[in-house]
Design a protein around this motif. Structure first.
Motif, PDB file in Angstrom:
ATOM      1  N   TRP A  17      34.297  21.059  71.708  1.00  0.00           N
ATOM      2  CA  TRP A  17      33.857  20.269  70.556  1.00  0.00           C
ATOM      3  C   TRP A  17      33.648  21.112  69.310  1.00  0.00           C
ATOM      4  CZ3 TRP A  17      29.201  21.750  68.485  1.00  0.00           C
ATOM      5  CH2 TRP A  17      28.372  22.534  69.297  1.00  0.00           C
ATOM      6  N   ARG A  18      33.781  22.421  69.432  1.00  0.00           N
ATOM      7  CA  ARG A  18      33.530  23.299  68.303  1.00  0.00           C
ATOM      8  C   ARG A  18      34.770  23.446  67.419  1.00  0.00           C
ATOM      9  NH1 ARG A  18      29.784  28.319  70.348  1.00  0.00           N
ATOM     10  NH2 ARG A  18      28.026  27.068  71.077  1.00  0.00           N
ATOM     11  N   ILE A  19      34.538  23.466  66.134  1.00  0.00           N
ATOM     12  CA  ILE A  19      35.607  23.762  65.197  1.00  0.00           C
ATOM     13  C   ILE A  19      35.586  25.264  64.953  1.00  0.00           C
ATOM     14  CG2 ILE A  19      36.514  23.347  62.879  1.00  0.00           C
ATOM     15  CD1 ILE A  19      35.042  20.673  62.906  1.00  0.00           C
ATOM     16  N   PRO A  20      36.623  25.995  65.391  1.00  0.00           N
ATOM     17  CA  PRO A  20      36.573  27.449  65.255  1.00  0.00           C
ATOM     18  C   PRO A  20      36.744  27.904  63.812  1.00  0.00           C
ATOM     19  CG  PRO A  20      38.667  26.781  66.219  1.00  0.00           C
ATOM     20  CD  PRO A  20      37.831  25.545  66.112  1.00  0.00           C
ATOM     21  N   PHE A  21      35.933  28.879  63.443  1.00  0.00           N
ATOM     22  CA  PHE A  21      36.011  29.480  62.115  1.00  0.00           C
ATOM     23  C   PHE A  21      36.256  30.981  62.267  1.00  0.00           C
ATOM     24  CE2 PHE A  21      34.386  25.545  60.698  1.00  0.00           C
ATOM     25  CZ  PHE A  21      34.508  25.480  59.311  1.00  0.00           C
ATOM     26  N   ASP A  22      37.194  31.495  61.472  1.00  0.00           N
ATOM     27  CA  ASP A  22      37.374  32.942  61.391  1.00  0.00           C
ATOM     28  C   ASP A  22      36.154  33.532  60.701  1.00  0.00           C
ATOM     29  OD1 ASP A  22      39.814  32.826  62.590  1.00  0.00           O
ATOM     30  OD2 ASP A  22      40.983  33.062  60.757  1.00  0.00           O
ATOM     31  N   GLN A 208      36.127  34.500  66.266  1.00  0.00           N
ATOM     32  CA  GLN A 208      35.988  33.047  66.188  1.00  0.00           C
ATOM     33  C   GLN A 208      34.552  32.632  66.493  1.00  0.00           C
ATOM     34  OE1 GLN A 208      39.246  34.173  67.104  1.00  0.00           O
ATOM     35  NE2 GLN A 208      39.537  33.413  65.020  1.00  0.00           N
ATOM     36  N   ARG A 209      33.998  31.819  65.603  1.00  0.00           N
ATOM     37  CA  ARG A 209      32.677  31.242  65.800  1.00  0.00           C
ATOM     38  C   ARG A 209      32.746  29.756  65.469  1.00  0.00           C
ATOM     39  NH1 ARG A 209      32.260  35.197  68.159  1.00  0.00           N
ATOM     40  NH2 ARG A 209      30.798  36.932  67.904  1.00  0.00           N
ATOM     41  N   GLY A 210      31.918  28.967  66.166  1.00  0.00           N
ATOM     42  CA  GLY A 210      31.860  27.549  65.873  1.00  0.00           C
ATOM     43  C   GLY A 210      31.194  27.298  64.529  1.00  0.00           C
ATOM     44  N   MET A 211      31.389  26.102  64.017  1.00  0.00           N
ATOM     45  CA  MET A 211      30.879  25.772  62.681  1.00  0.00           C
ATOM     46  C   MET A 211      29.385  26.043  62.550  1.00  0.00           C
ATOM     47  SD  MET A 211      30.994  22.091  60.681  1.00  0.00           S
ATOM     48  CE  MET A 211      32.771  22.079  60.548  1.00  0.00           C
ATOM     49  N   TYR A 212      28.619  25.734  63.590  1.00  0.00           N
ATOM     50  CA  TYR A 212      27.165  25.886  63.496  1.00  0.00           C
ATOM     51  C   TYR A 212      26.647  27.051  64.346  1.00  0.00           C
ATOM     52  CZ  TYR A 212      27.695  21.279  61.432  1.00  0.00           C
ATOM     53  OH  TYR A 212      28.098  20.232  60.639  1.00  0.00           O
ATOM     54  N   ASP A 213      27.540  27.914  64.793  1.00  0.00           N
ATOM     55  CA  ASP A 213      27.096  29.073  65.561  1.00  0.00           C
ATOM     56  C   ASP A 213      26.265  30.003  64.684  1.00  0.00           C
ATOM     57  OD1 ASP A 213      28.355  28.169  67.790  1.00  0.00           O
ATOM     58  OD2 ASP A 213      29.918  29.706  67.839  1.00  0.00           O
ATOM     59  N   ARG A 214      25.374  30.719  65.335  1.00  0.00           N
ATOM     60  CA  ARG A 214      24.535  31.682  64.631  1.00  0.00           C
ATOM     61  C   ARG A 214      25.344  32.912  64.241  1.00  0.00           C
ATOM     62  NH1 ARG A 214      19.372  34.864  67.334  1.00  0.00           N
ATOM     63  NH2 ARG A 214      18.576  35.854  65.427  1.00  0.00           N
ATOM     64  N   THR A 215      25.260  33.305  62.990  1.00  0.00           N
ATOM     65  CA  THR A 215      25.820  34.573  62.554  1.00  0.00           C
ATOM     66  C   THR A 215      24.682  35.572  62.401  1.00  0.00           C
ATOM     67  OG1 THR A 215      25.684  33.971  60.208  1.00  0.00           O
ATOM     68  CG2 THR A 215      27.747  33.450  61.357  1.00  0.00           C
ATOM     69  N   GLN A 222      33.079  32.919  56.497  1.00  0.00           N
ATOM     70  CA  GLN A 222      33.690  32.033  57.479  1.00  0.00           C
ATOM     71  C   GLN A 222      34.729  31.144  56.807  1.00  0.00           C
ATOM     72  OE1 GLN A 222      30.034  30.330  59.505  1.00  0.00           O
ATOM     73  NE2 GLN A 222      31.080  31.181  61.288  1.00  0.00           N
ATOM     74  N   GLU A 223      35.908  31.089  57.420  1.00  0.00           N
ATOM     75  CA  GLU A 223      36.996  30.263  56.935  1.00  0.00           C
ATOM     76  C   GLU A 223      37.594  29.508  58.116  1.00  0.00           C
ATOM     77  OE1 GLU A 223      39.701  32.970  55.148  1.00  0.00           O
ATOM     78  OE2 GLU A 223      38.468  33.294  53.347  1.00  0.00           O
ATOM     79  N   PRO A 224      38.109  28.299  57.900  1.00  0.00           N
ATOM     80  CA  PRO A 224      38.716  27.557  59.013  1.00  0.00           C
ATOM     81  C   PRO A 224      39.780  28.393  59.711  1.00  0.00           C
ATOM     82  CG  PRO A 224      38.493  26.136  57.089  1.00  0.00           C
ATOM     83  CD  PRO A 224      38.131  27.528  56.637  1.00  0.00           C
ATOM     84  N   SER A 225      39.717  28.424  61.038  1.00  0.00           N
ATOM     85  CA  SER A 225      40.637  29.249  61.814  1.00  0.00           C
ATOM     86  C   SER A 225      41.944  28.499  62.082  1.00  0.00           C
ATOM     87  CB  SER A 225      39.991  29.638  63.146  1.00  0.00           C
ATOM     88  OG  SER A 225      40.911  30.324  63.964  1.00  0.00           O
ATOM     89  N   PRO A 226      43.060  29.213  62.088  1.00  0.00           N
ATOM     90  CA  PRO A 226      44.325  28.564  62.467  1.00  0.00           C
ATOM     91  C   PRO A 226      44.391  28.263  63.965  1.00  0.00           C
ATOM     92  CG  PRO A 226      44.678  30.913  62.105  1.00  0.00           C
ATOM     93  CD  PRO A 226      43.272  30.619  61.684  1.00  0.00           C
ATOM     94  N   LEU A 227      43.463  28.835  64.751  1.00  0.00           N
ATOM     95  CA  LEU A 227      43.446  28.598  66.192  1.00  0.00           C
ATOM     96  C   LEU A 227      42.821  27.249  66.513  1.00  0.00           C
ATOM     97  CD1 LEU A 227      42.264  32.091  67.510  1.00  0.00           C
ATOM     98  CD2 LEU A 227      44.602  31.234  67.342  1.00  0.00           C
ATOM     99  N   THR A 228      43.344  26.620  67.543  1.00  0.00           N
ATOM    100  CA  THR A 228      42.728  25.395  68.040  1.00  0.00           C
ATOM    101  C   THR A 228      41.680  25.755  69.081  1.00  0.00           C
ATOM    102  OG1 THR A 228      44.318  25.116  69.851  1.00  0.00           O
ATOM    103  CG2 THR A 228      44.929  24.187  67.702  1.00  0.00           C
ATOM    104  N   THR A 229      40.827  24.798  69.410  1.00  0.00           N
ATOM    105  CA  THR A 229      39.825  25.057  70.444  1.00  0.00           C
ATOM    106  C   THR A 229      40.482  25.388  71.774  1.00  0.00           C
ATOM    107  OG1 THR A 229      39.715  22.664  70.865  1.00  0.00           O
ATOM    108  CG2 THR A 229      38.080  23.598  69.363  1.00  0.00           C
TER     109      THR A 229
END
Length: 275
Positions: A17-22, A208-215, A222-229
């Motif tokens: 369910w996570r949207i991966p972010f670079d 890769q970190r999820g949209m709401y993951d702790r940094t 953080q930028e939208p990742s080209p990778l899918t979940t």
């Protein structure tokens, strides 16, 4: 303790369910998923020796010499502790890592421990220089954003220094600010493990970190990742398969030497009895 289908499914469910972010730089990416570390060790035969109902996890190698402790309730700043017991021919050593060390960087150390490289080990200072880190004349280096610092520091009157890595806030009127996370390798830690950590840390490839993951810090980019979940999950499974294959190959390489050492001497076994 191989990684079970259920455990892999739970990993996949968490990331589905996570949207991966670079997320970069790596030293500010945050802890990530600890299973990057624990699944890798379990895949090559490490077993849990701690209470299954405890938050603390202790994994031990098949030969019993190495152990990894993860203690999220630690009273100190070290959440991860990696140890090797001394033997008749090898010295013991110790390394520790703070809460916000990215799991991918820590897993580079555990991967190198269970599957040592067969080729030459990169020089940490050359690796850092090539990645744009600033090196000074005092056995230390600083990341381009001046938040991560690596120092080869003398340990009392010992000839061999130890490695200290810290990520800190930038100071206000002081050389350094509050510490974000740390890593420490004692002076007996095998050099290829330090090289693995430094190489993974200096790598400019985003994590890769999820949209709401702790940094680890608000300045992480953080930028939208080209990778899918699914690609993130598949990469995890592929890595575990590769570790199993490498570990089996390493055991096979050791087998002939072991068998040769145990084989009886031809002169002794073939000698006829004399009257």
């Amino acid at each position: 303790m191989p990684v079970s289908d259920r455990q892999l499914a739970e990993f996949a469910d968490k990331h589905a369910w996570r949207i991966p972010f670079d997320t970069s730089p790596r030293h500010l990416a945050g802890p990530g998923d600890a299973r990057q570390v624990t699944h890798g060790l379990a895949a090559v035969g490490w077993t849990r020796t701690s209470d299954l109902l405890s938050a603390e996890i202790v994994l031990r190698s098949p030969d019993g010499r190495h152990s990894l402790q993860f203690d999220p309730q630690s009273a100190t700043s070290a959440w991860w502790r990696l140890r090797a017991e001394a033997t008749d021919t090898k010295r013991g050593w110790y390394a520790e890592f703070g809460e916000l060390v990215p799991a991918e960087i820590l897993s580079s150390v555990t991967d190198a421990l269970v599957c040592p490289p067969r080729t030459g080990r990169p020089d940490p200072w050359q690796t850092l220089s090539s990645a744009g880190w600033l090196l000074d004349a005092h056995n230390s280096a600083h990341s381009p954003d001046a938040k991560c610092h690596i120092e080869l520091r003398p340990l009392g009157d010992r000839d061999t220094p130890s490695w200290h890595i810290e990520t800190r806030e930038q100071g206000h009127g002081h050389p350094v600010g509050p510490r974000i996370w740390h890593a420490w390798f004692d002076h007996h830690t095998p050099s290829h493990l330090v090289s693995a950590f430094v190489t993974a840390l200096a790598d400019t490839t985003p994590l890769q970190r999820g949209m709401y993951d702790r940094t680890a810090h608000y300045s992480a980019v953080q930028e939208p990742s080209p990778l899918t979940t699914q690609q993130v999950v598949d990469a995890h499974t592929t890595r575990l398969d590769a570790l199993r294959t490498q570990a089996r190959a390493a055991r096979r390489r050791k087998q002939p030497a072991t068998n040769k050492a145990l084989a009886p001497s031809p002169t002794t076994s073939a000698s006829p009895l004399r009257r």
